[in-house]
Design an enzyme around this catalytic site. Structure first.
Site, PDB file in Angstrom:
ATOM      1  CB  SER A 138      55.629  52.960  51.101  1.00 26.21           C
ATOM      2  OG  SER A 138      55.682  54.071  51.697  1.00 26.21           O
ATOM      3  CB  THR A 165      53.469  55.953  57.136  1.00 26.36           C
ATOM      4  OG1 THR A 165      54.765  56.582  57.141  1.00 26.36           O
ATOM      5  CG2 THR A 165      53.211  55.152  58.136  1.00 26.36           C
ATOM      6  CG  ASP A 166      57.221  57.595  53.627  1.00 25.73           C
ATOM      7  OD1 ASP A 166      56.931  58.374  54.633  1.00 25.73           O
ATOM      8  OD2 ASP A 166      58.527  57.552  53.387  1.00 25.73           O
ATOM      9  CB  THR A 223      58.550  52.598  59.382  1.00 30.06           C
ATOM     10  OG1 THR A 223      59.096  53.599  58.579  1.00 30.06           O
ATOM     11  CG2 THR A 223      59.044  52.777  60.720  1.00 30.06           C
TER      12      THR A 223
HETATM   13  N1  ASP Z   1      59.906  55.317  54.401  1.00 32.47           N
HETATM   14  C1  ASP Z   1      58.716  54.368  55.067  1.00 32.47           C
HETATM   15  C2  ASP Z   1      57.711  54.084  54.216  1.00 32.47           C
HETATM   16  O1  ASP Z   1      57.170  54.428  53.437  1.00 32.47           O
HETATM   17  C3  ASP Z   1      58.190  55.382  56.089  1.00 32.47           C
HETATM   18  C4  ASP Z   1      57.066  54.837  56.901  1.00 32.47           C
HETATM   19  O2  ASP Z   1      56.510  53.302  56.925  1.00 32.47           O
HETATM   20  O3  ASP Z   1      56.692  55.195  57.783  1.00 32.47           O
HETATM   21  O4  ASP Z   1      58.087  52.595  53.890  1.00 32.47           O
END
Ligand code: ASP
Length: 333
Positions: A54, A85-86, A12
């Site tokens: 991710s 973050t995922d 993100t």
């Molecule tokens: N879908 C995103 C990822 O994990 C979520 C994030 O980065 O907060 O790449």
């Protein structure tokens, strides 16, 4: 001034709005342009290793991250990886096993809102990650919302708001307050770094629900070298009428499969010995328990161990040997 390498992998933090939803598009150079004051904290060079959501990060990407850090290890004082973050907690755990006892900081960060948004946690998280890397905090850590979390202990606990990560069964390594890193715990890194480059990815996870069919256990154990079973509470296996979970599990472990009982409860871990539903599994060869390790850490630890050895006694020894403070429980094995 410390020299830090930033390694972009997507997420993100690097995402832009597209017709089909947020997608990682910004490069690490573009991310750095949003935090010009970083030049007052450390000297930064950057490279773009991946640019993925991710969700699409897989074990081969962990090995790419390790390879990249290994290649540049001597040239920098620390590393900052920007990551979605995922699955960041899985990657942070994986790098904790694949690069052990690193005297240099390897810091993961990311954000819940893209860096180009008016309201975003990207800039502060990225700045805090550089501050942590420049502080010399050894080992693999994850910096998010002002907290420094050990790489083996992080778990994503919120899907939207800024306090996205928690440190499970272990205190924060430190906090960042008003641009100052307050270190609570000090890591030891004698004898490092030790790099590894092999993983066995045939590791699976079965999360039990009331009424889970035993056929699912058999299906997964046929296909995996190691299976984690996320059970209820402190851990155990059901005895539904007509089922034989324990018997089946023993038949598979006799054939060389490995089973790790863990819990779907976030805090305090497993303790199979407490109830008879778990007690009967204690001491069964090929059956281990996670104790206070997270599912993310167990996933990465199993892949790392099975990449090094297939000897049952050695697997058990390595599993219960702490790596980067991943397990504290006094293992009675
Ligand atoms: N879908 C995103 C990822 O994990 C979520 C994030 O980065 O907060 O790449």
């Amino acid at each position: 001034m410390k020299k830090i390498l930033m390694i972009g992998t997507g997420g993100t933090i690097a995402s832009q709005v597209t017709e089909n939803g947020l997608a990682p598009e910004l490069t690490s150079t573009q991310l750095l342009a949003h935090i010009p004051a970083i030049s007052g904290i450390c000297e930064v060079e950057s490279l773009q290793l991946l640019n993925l959501d991710s969700t699409n990060i897989a074990p081969n990407h962990w090995l790419e991250m390790v390879g990249c850090i290994r290649e540049h290890y001597e040239d920098y004082d620390g590393f900052v990886l920007t990551h979605g973050t995922d699955t960041m907690a899985y990657s942070a755990a994986a790098l904790s096993y694949l690069i052990q006892k690193s005297p240099k900081p390897i810091v993961f960060t990311g954000a819940q809102k893209p860096i180009g948004f008016d309201v975003t946690d990207s800039k502060i998280n990225l700045t805090d990650a550089f501050r942590t890397a420049a502080s010399g905090l050894p080992g693999v850590s994850l910096v998010f919302n002002g907290k420094v979390i050990l790489g083996t202990r992080a778990q994503k606990i919120r899907s939207k708001s800024f306090e996205a990560f928690s440190s499970i069964n272990y205190p924060f390594l430190g906090v960042l307050r008003d641009g100052v890193l307050l270190r609570y715990l000090h890591e030891s890194c004698e004898g490092g770094p030790v790099f590894y480059d092999r993983l066995d990815t045939k590791v699976g996870l079965l999360k039990l629900i009331p009424g889970t069919e035993q056929a699912l256990l058999d299906y997964l154990l046929e296909r995996c070298d190691a299976l984690m079973i996320e059970s209820f509470g402190v851990g155990g296996l059901p005895d539904y009428e007509g089922s034989d979970f324990c018997g089946s599990l023993c038949r598979w472990t006799e054939r060389g499969k490995l089973v790790v009982l863990t819990t779907q409860v976030q805090n305090e871990g497993s303790d199979l010995g407490i109830y008879h539903v778990g007690h009967r599994l204690k001491g069964v060869p090929g059956v281990l328990e996670a104790f206070d390790m997270t599912t993310e850490a167990v996933t990465a630890k199993l892949m790392w161990i099975l990449g090094q050895t297939k000897d049952p006694a050695e697997i058990q020894r390595l599993f219960y040997t702490p790596v980067a403070h991943d397990i504290l429980w006094p293992a009675e094995c």
